[in-house]
Write an enzyme that holds these catalytic residues in place. Sequence first.
Site, short mmCIF file in Angstrom:
data_model
loop_
_atom_site.label_atom_id
_atom_site.label_comp_id
_atom_site.label_asym_id
_atom_site.label_seq_id
_atom_site.Cartn_x
_atom_site.Cartn_y
_atom_site.Cartn_z
N HIS A 121 8.03 -4.46 -1.36
CA HIS A 121 8.12 -5.56 -2.32
C HIS A 121 9.50 -6.21 -2.16
O HIS A 121 10.46 -5.52 -1.81
CB HIS A 121 7.97 -4.98 -3.74
CG HIS A 121 7.86 -6.00 -4.83
ND1 HIS A 121 8.94 -6.67 -5.33
CD2 HIS A 121 6.80 -6.44 -5.53
CE1 HIS A 121 8.55 -7.49 -6.29
NE2 HIS A 121 7.25 -7.38 -6.43
N ASP A 197 10.85 3.48 -4.49
CA ASP A 197 10.41 2.44 -5.42
C ASP A 197 9.07 2.93 -5.99
O ASP A 197 8.05 2.90 -5.31
CB ASP A 197 10.27 1.13 -4.65
CG ASP A 197 9.59 0.04 -5.46
OD1 ASP A 197 9.10 0.33 -6.57
OD2 ASP A 197 9.53 -1.11 -4.98
N GLN A 200 4.60 1.21 -8.28
CA GLN A 200 3.13 1.29 -8.23
C GLN A 200 2.63 2.73 -8.24
O GLN A 200 1.43 2.96 -8.04
CB GLN A 200 2.61 0.58 -6.97
CG GLN A 200 2.88 -0.90 -6.95
CD GLN A 200 2.21 -1.65 -8.09
OE1 GLN A 200 1.24 -1.18 -8.68
NE2 GLN A 200 2.72 -2.82 -8.41
N LYS A 223 4.41 -1.61 -16.07
CA LYS A 223 3.28 -1.29 -15.19
C LYS A 223 2.69 0.07 -15.56
O LYS A 223 1.82 0.60 -14.90
CB LYS A 223 3.73 -1.27 -13.73
CG LYS A 223 4.18 -2.64 -13.20
CD LYS A 223 4.57 -2.54 -11.75
CE LYS A 223 5.35 -3.74 -11.25
NZ LYS A 223 4.57 -4.96 -11.08
N CYS A 364 4.68 -10.80 -3.32
CA CYS A 364 6.09 -10.46 -3.11
C CYS A 364 6.27 -9.52 -1.92
O CYS A 364 7.16 -8.66 -1.92
CB CYS A 364 6.72 -9.84 -4.36
SG CYS A 364 6.88 -10.98 -5.70
C1 LIG Z 1 6.21 -1.91 -5.33
C2 LIG Z 1 6.91 -2.80 -6.31
N1 LIG Z 1 8.25 -2.78 -6.37
C3 LIG Z 1 8.93 -3.54 -7.25
C4 LIG Z 1 8.28 -4.38 -8.09
C5 LIG Z 1 9.08 -5.21 -9.06
O1 LIG Z 1 8.74 -4.83 -10.35
P1 LIG Z 1 9.37 -5.62 -11.59
O2 LIG Z 1 8.91 -7.03 -11.45
O3 LIG Z 1 8.81 -4.93 -12.78
O4 LIG Z 1 10.84 -5.49 -11.46
C6 LIG Z 1 6.89 -4.46 -8.05
C7 LIG Z 1 6.17 -5.42 -8.92
O5 LIG Z 1 5.05 -5.77 -8.67
C8 LIG Z 1 6.19 -3.64 -7.15
O6 LIG Z 1 4.87 -3.67 -7.09
#
Ligand SMILES: Cc1ncc(COP(=O)(O)O)c(C=O)c1O
Length: 407
Positions: A121, A197, A200, A223, A364
């Site tokens: 992401h 990270d 998910q 999430k 993203c």
């Molecule tokens: C794998 C992953 N990392 C980071 C993020 C960023 O999350 P946030 O927008 O809550 O900061 C997301 C959001 O979809 C994600 O799916």
Amino acid sequence: MSFQQNSRDDFPVLGTSVHGKPLVYLDNAATTQKPNVVIDAIANYYKQSNANVHRGVHSLSDKSTLALEEARNTITHFLGAKNQELILTRNTTEAINGVLYGWALHNLTKGDVVVTSQLEHHSNFVVWQQVCKMTGAELKVVPVNANGELDYEWLESHTQKVKLMAFTYVSNALGTVLDVQRVVSVARNVGARVLLDGAQAVAHMLVDFTKLGVDFFAFSGHKLYGPMGSGGLLVRQELLDKNEMHPWLFGGGMIAEVHADHTLFHDDPVERFTAGTPDVASAVGLAAACEYLTNIGMETVAQHEATLVAYALEKLAQIPSVEILGPLTNRVGSVSFLYAGVHAHDVAQVLDSQGIAVRSGHHCTMPLHLAHDWIATTRVSFAIYNTKADVDTLITGFEKVSQVFGK
Ligand SMILES: Cc1ncc(COP(=O)(O)O)c(C=O)c1O
């Protein structure tokens, strides 16, 4: 009453309609819906306990402080971490930026290497590009095959001068699950830190931060059935003990002493990393979400969602225009696909007209999309309240896509 039906009734928004059709919410990777227990916990905090924390000497301030402490305990217990290992943030993005400002700027220099992957992401990619610009370190990007799997052999043969490995636990675009053990073992051999990270992962599988053995774990509470603006960064105790992690927000609450020419920060990491007034209501709401999931059981959640993902893969494979992307096994939460001859945004719009919420675009993950020449993809992503009937509605929804676009 089945587990899904019970859980559906817990989420008021699932009873609403979109374009006159009952909402079928399949955009859970973007954010999950919130159960009544979370909404109530936030409302009750404001109705019964609202006051600023720590600084007050009055009873209501104590009550609010206790609510925050209890929330931190619940959240860290849910994630297999120690209370002091949690830094509350607004989301995963802020948590990863915390590693940039609190760790990377203090520990990286010219010539060091940061490794991330094509699967990431943007939150776990752009940050490392920026840190390399700031420090002179080099960014290396592990290639990812069309199944969304990292080339682990590439990783194992590019370890020179690596100081940080930053990977997603579960891909938001393809649902691929990282082999964390393999990554940690490569990193330990070369003395590199590992950031996972977990955006998910947390809502779909049992996460045990201590057992994972990574140094940093970033996640979003929104999430995880928790409130918007909630999330956190877990930092391994050892890094806190060695003062390898530095505060990156300065001001009230995080100090021990302030003098005209210098300041001493709090010894206690919880205080040191909490500058300013924390969002207590968000923490309380997130803790309620963790309790809610604990009551259901994360094994039950994982099993339920695995059944849904398998069912979706089976049904989508029967639609000739659909090309499923990513792995057929070792996948959690999401299924992305291409629809031959129709742009993902058009697919999503026609589905929306039938009350079906899905995501379209690059999610993203532009480096992944560019590497595979995918202009845009459509993603369906699942949560505990989804049912096989939701998948059936989705599949029926494609009939209209086919009618509208003649494909
Ligand atoms: C794998 C992953 N990392 C980071 C993020 C960023 O999350 P946030 O927008 O809550 O900061 C997301 C959001 O979809 C994600 O799916």
